[in-house]
Scaffold this motif. Structure first.
Motif, mmCIF file in Angstrom:
data_model
loop_
_atom_site.group_PDB
_atom_site.id
_atom_site.type_symbol
_atom_site.label_atom_id
_atom_site.label_comp_id
_atom_site.label_asym_id
_atom_site.label_seq_id
_atom_site.Cartn_x
_atom_site.Cartn_y
_atom_site.Cartn_z
ATOM 1 N N GLU A 150 1.134 -1.320 0.046
ATOM 2 C CA GLU A 150 0.210 0.279 0.178
ATOM 3 C C GLU A 150 1.368 1.960 -0.149
ATOM 4 O O GLU A 150 1.630 1.797 0.988
ATOM 5 C CB GLU A 150 -1.170 -0.254 0.965
ATOM 6 N N ALA A 151 0.621 2.059 -1.361
ATOM 7 C CA ALA A 151 1.970 3.272 -1.045
ATOM 8 C C ALA A 151 1.191 4.169 -0.762
ATOM 9 O O ALA A 151 0.183 4.491 -1.373
ATOM 10 C CB ALA A 151 2.585 3.318 -2.737
ATOM 11 N N LYS A 152 1.418 5.028 0.351
ATOM 12 C CA LYS A 152 1.118 6.290 0.870
ATOM 13 C C LYS A 152 1.896 7.497 0.191
ATOM 14 O O LYS A 152 2.913 7.311 0.271
ATOM 15 C CB LYS A 152 1.554 6.313 2.033
ATOM 16 N N ILE A 153 1.151 8.496 -0.623
ATOM 17 C CA ILE A 153 1.207 9.769 -0.832
ATOM 18 C C ILE A 153 1.651 11.002 0.341
ATOM 19 O O ILE A 153 0.636 11.132 0.687
ATOM 20 C CB ILE A 153 1.135 9.788 -2.470
ATOM 21 N N GLU A 208 -4.214 8.051 -0.764
ATOM 22 C CA GLU A 208 -3.050 6.158 -1.194
ATOM 23 C C GLU A 208 -3.239 6.163 -2.603
ATOM 24 O O GLU A 208 -3.450 7.336 -3.453
ATOM 25 C CB GLU A 208 -4.414 5.457 -1.017
ATOM 26 N N GLU A 209 -2.439 5.536 -3.037
ATOM 27 C CA GLU A 209 -1.859 5.870 -4.828
ATOM 28 C C GLU A 209 -3.189 6.058 -5.524
ATOM 29 O O GLU A 209 -2.617 6.630 -6.980
ATOM 30 C CB GLU A 209 -0.752 4.933 -5.336
ATOM 31 N N ALA A 210 -3.469 4.956 -5.554
ATOM 32 C CA ALA A 210 -4.792 4.457 -7.042
ATOM 33 C C ALA A 210 -5.664 5.792 -6.382
ATOM 34 O O ALA A 210 -6.431 6.358 -8.023
ATOM 35 C CB ALA A 210 -5.622 3.418 -6.444
ATOM 36 N N PHE A 211 -5.763 6.746 -5.714
ATOM 37 C CA PHE A 211 -6.577 7.997 -5.566
ATOM 38 C C PHE A 211 -5.966 9.044 -6.264
ATOM 39 O O PHE A 211 -6.564 9.632 -6.562
ATOM 40 C CB PHE A 211 -6.909 8.458 -3.806
ATOM 41 N N GLY A 245 6.952 11.770 -7.823
ATOM 42 C CA GLY A 245 7.334 10.980 -7.044
ATOM 43 C C GLY A 245 6.029 10.404 -5.973
ATOM 44 O O GLY A 245 5.456 10.560 -6.206
ATOM 45 N N SER A 246 6.655 10.921 -4.689
ATOM 46 C CA SER A 246 6.381 10.193 -3.540
ATOM 47 C C SER A 246 5.094 11.735 -2.915
ATOM 48 O O SER A 246 4.923 11.605 -1.580
ATOM 49 C CB SER A 246 6.664 9.587 -2.518
ATOM 50 N N PHE A 293 -12.663 5.775 -0.500
ATOM 51 C CA PHE A 293 -13.259 4.864 0.794
ATOM 52 C C PHE A 293 -12.407 3.382 0.124
ATOM 53 O O PHE A 293 -13.211 2.222 0.072
ATOM 54 C CB PHE A 293 -14.455 4.392 0.792
ATOM 55 N N SER A 294 -10.981 3.295 -0.342
ATOM 56 C CA SER A 294 -10.326 2.114 -0.386
ATOM 57 C C SER A 294 -10.139 0.504 0.159
ATOM 58 O O SER A 294 -10.142 0.082 -0.005
ATOM 59 C CB SER A 294 -8.874 2.531 -1.376
ATOM 60 N N GLU A 295 -10.450 0.772 2.253
ATOM 61 C CA GLU A 295 -10.868 0.494 2.479
ATOM 62 C C GLU A 295 -11.834 -0.644 3.008
ATOM 63 O O GLU A 295 -11.736 -1.463 3.352
ATOM 64 C CB GLU A 295 -9.986 0.760 4.040
#
Length: 534
Positions: free
Chosen positions: A320-323, A337-340, A364-365, A383-385
């Motif tokens: 789970e990549a956090k930006i 979250e990266e997908a968002f 980048g991040s 609401f990815s989770e």
């Protein structure tokens, strides 16, 4: 393991909430070298334990009651259930909801004299291991009145005696419903008692159907991926690390697995060639050989230095990549979250930590934003989770809606339909009335076109500065996520613009900029079919 042991192994699989058993049994035992499944004895004791499931409505009218009153009533109902039982386990669907419920419950239960604040605890995966273990030990010793959890207490942990499980909102699958309620009366002869508190009309319909399916023993089917070549690649490297292999012997061993019993020789060899670096053009993307393959001798062996890479990268669960989000002046705001972040465009307004921000750019991040106080969000909350509704359960919900709509179409009396809902789905009259009224309103508004498992309804909604194509598709979020991307691609071509996607369990919305940006909907639908989507 059987190869390493050098003798046949006895395999034992245990699950109370899995289906279909015949396929899962094949997965467990695998195949013989002659291509036939190994013998397996199935003992189906999934429903030997009695269960008591009821759906509860916090207010008489879910439609016209203000949301703050509904919210207050949910906590009052929850407090009443806690008071009536010795130890209650409450499940939410997200970690943030768990924290919110614990905070409000502690205050309410102390005010009502039901429990002290230290008798109410949270348990979820974001808490440290020490805190989680401390909560579990207090629960075992009977020192807690309530524990609120997201998914961390669903299975596999001995938590002692629980006499009631409460689910706040839909568990999103029959299997998860049974897993959660099965935590109550955790003994084969004790009744597992569960109550589901609904939060709105869609939730009421969904929970009603899931509760009925659980009592009718309709468990969601598991999806077992066949021939996952990425998993095969990992196993080939792992096998090569331990010994030198004849390529045909390795292929024979791989085919004993259920997932690869129908693996073709050319598919297997393509993976071996990939791992051996036979596709030289991949090196410019930093993809190098990971095994040695002597094609003349038919021998596979490990490549020097690969063990470290193997252990670092084994597994198929994505990180789970956090930006990190910063304002223009460098102040840290929070994480996304990266997908968002991937769906954000310059100028988009979104909510983070209860405040609105305008997205400027990302690199980048990092994400750079500016405050946008008072501005209306243009991007839906992330609401990815949130748990997605299982496909089989989604079809049952659609089937139920269609059944009620068909009764209305046939002019069945209102009272008769309400009684049928109440008696067949174990609901009180007020809850049954809420469902009937909800579907009747849909029926009247759409002139009989109620979305179901067999009907997708498309609505065009014109907003202040956007045109929205809403697909009412009752297939669950995973299916809708895939469908939405296909239709968004076609819509972007037809409208010659970028498309924003919003996905839920009950449908998806495609948004394009500008009012009355209308396209040929027939063409939009016909341009997506089974021949061009996988």
């Amino acid at each position: 393991l059987e190869h390493l042991a050098g003798r046949p192994l006895q395999r034992i699989g245990l699950s109370a909430t899995i289906a279909p058993l015949e396929e899962v049994a094949k997965f467990l035992v695998g195949y013989r070298d002659d291509g036939k499944p190994r013998p397996c004895v199935i003992v189906d004791a999934r429903f030997a334990k009695p269960i008591d499931i009821k759906v509860l409505c916090p207010v008489d009218d879910l439609v016209h009651t203000p949301s703050e009153v509904v919210n207050e009533s949910i906590y009052r109902l929850l407090a009443k259930l806690v008071q009536e039982h010795r130890t209650t386990l409450v499940f939410t669907n997200t970690r943030s909801a768990t924290e919110r419920v614990v905070y409000k419950l502690r205050k309410l239960l102390k005010e009502e004299g039901i429990a002290d604040m230290d008798e109410v605890e949270a348990h979820h995966s974001s808490l440290s291991r020490d805190i989680r273990l401390a909560v579990e030990e207090k629960l075992k010793r009977g020192e807690l009145k309530v524990v609120v959890s997201s998914t961390s207490l669903e299975l596999g942990i001995d938590i002692g005696y629980i006499d009631l499980v409460v689910l706040l909102s839909s568990p999103k699958s029959v299997s998860r419903l049974l897993q959660r309620i099965g935590r109550a009366g955790h003994h084969i002869r004790q009744v597992s008692k569960g109550r589901i508190i609904v939060v709105d009309r869609d939730d009421l319909v969904e929970c009603t159907v899931l509760a009925k399916a659980a009592l009718d023993k309709k468990i969601d089917r598991v999806h077992i991926p066949m021939k996952p070549l990425d998993v095969l690649a990992q196993h080939v490297i792992g096998m090569a690390l331990e010994q030198e292999w004849d390529v045909k012997e390795m292929y024979k061993l791989v085919k004993r697995s259920y997932n690869f019993y129908n693996l073709e020789w050319n598919e297997f060899i393509s993976v071996i060639n990939y791992l051996a670096g036979r596709y030289g053009e991949l090196e410019e993307y930093n993809v190098y050989a990971k095994i040695r393959f002597d094609e003349e001798k038919g021998v596979i062996r490990r490549k020097r230095g690969i063990r470290y890479i193997y252990y670092l990268n084994a597994g198929v669960i994505p990180d789970e990549a956090k930006i990190h989000v910063f304002t223009e002046d460098g102040k840290y705001v929070g994480d996304l979250e990266e997908a968002f972040v991937q769906i954000l465009q310059p100028g988009d307004i979104f909510v983070l930590g209860g405040r609105t921000y305008e997205f400027l750019r990302s690199y980048g991040s990092k994400v750079i934003v500016r405050k946008a106080e008072g501005a209306r969000p243009t991007v839906p909350s992330w609401f990815s989770e949130m748990l997605p509704l299982a496909f089989d359960s989604a079809l049952l919900v659609g089937e139920f809606r269609a059944k009620i709509a068909e009764m209305i179409r046939k002019n069945v009396a209102r009272d008769k339909i309400i009684k049928w809902i109440g008696s067949n789905y174990n609901l009180d009259r007020k809850a049954a009335e809420n469902i009937y009224t909800y579907i009747l309103e849909q029926y009247l508004f759409t002139n009989g076109l109620v979305p179901s498992n067999k009907l997708i309804l498309i609505e065009i909604f014109i907003d202040e500065d956007t045109t929205n194509y809403i697909f009412h598709a009752l297939f669950g979020r995973r299916v809708n996520d895939a469908l939405s991307r296909a239709y968004a691609y076609v819509l972007s071509k037809l409208a010659n613009t970028n498309v924003r996607i919003t996905v839920t369990d009950n449908g998806f919305m495609l948004t394009i900029p500008g009012r009355y940006r209308l396209v040929d909907v027939d063409k939009l639908i016909k341009d997506v079919d089974s021949s061009n989507i996988e």
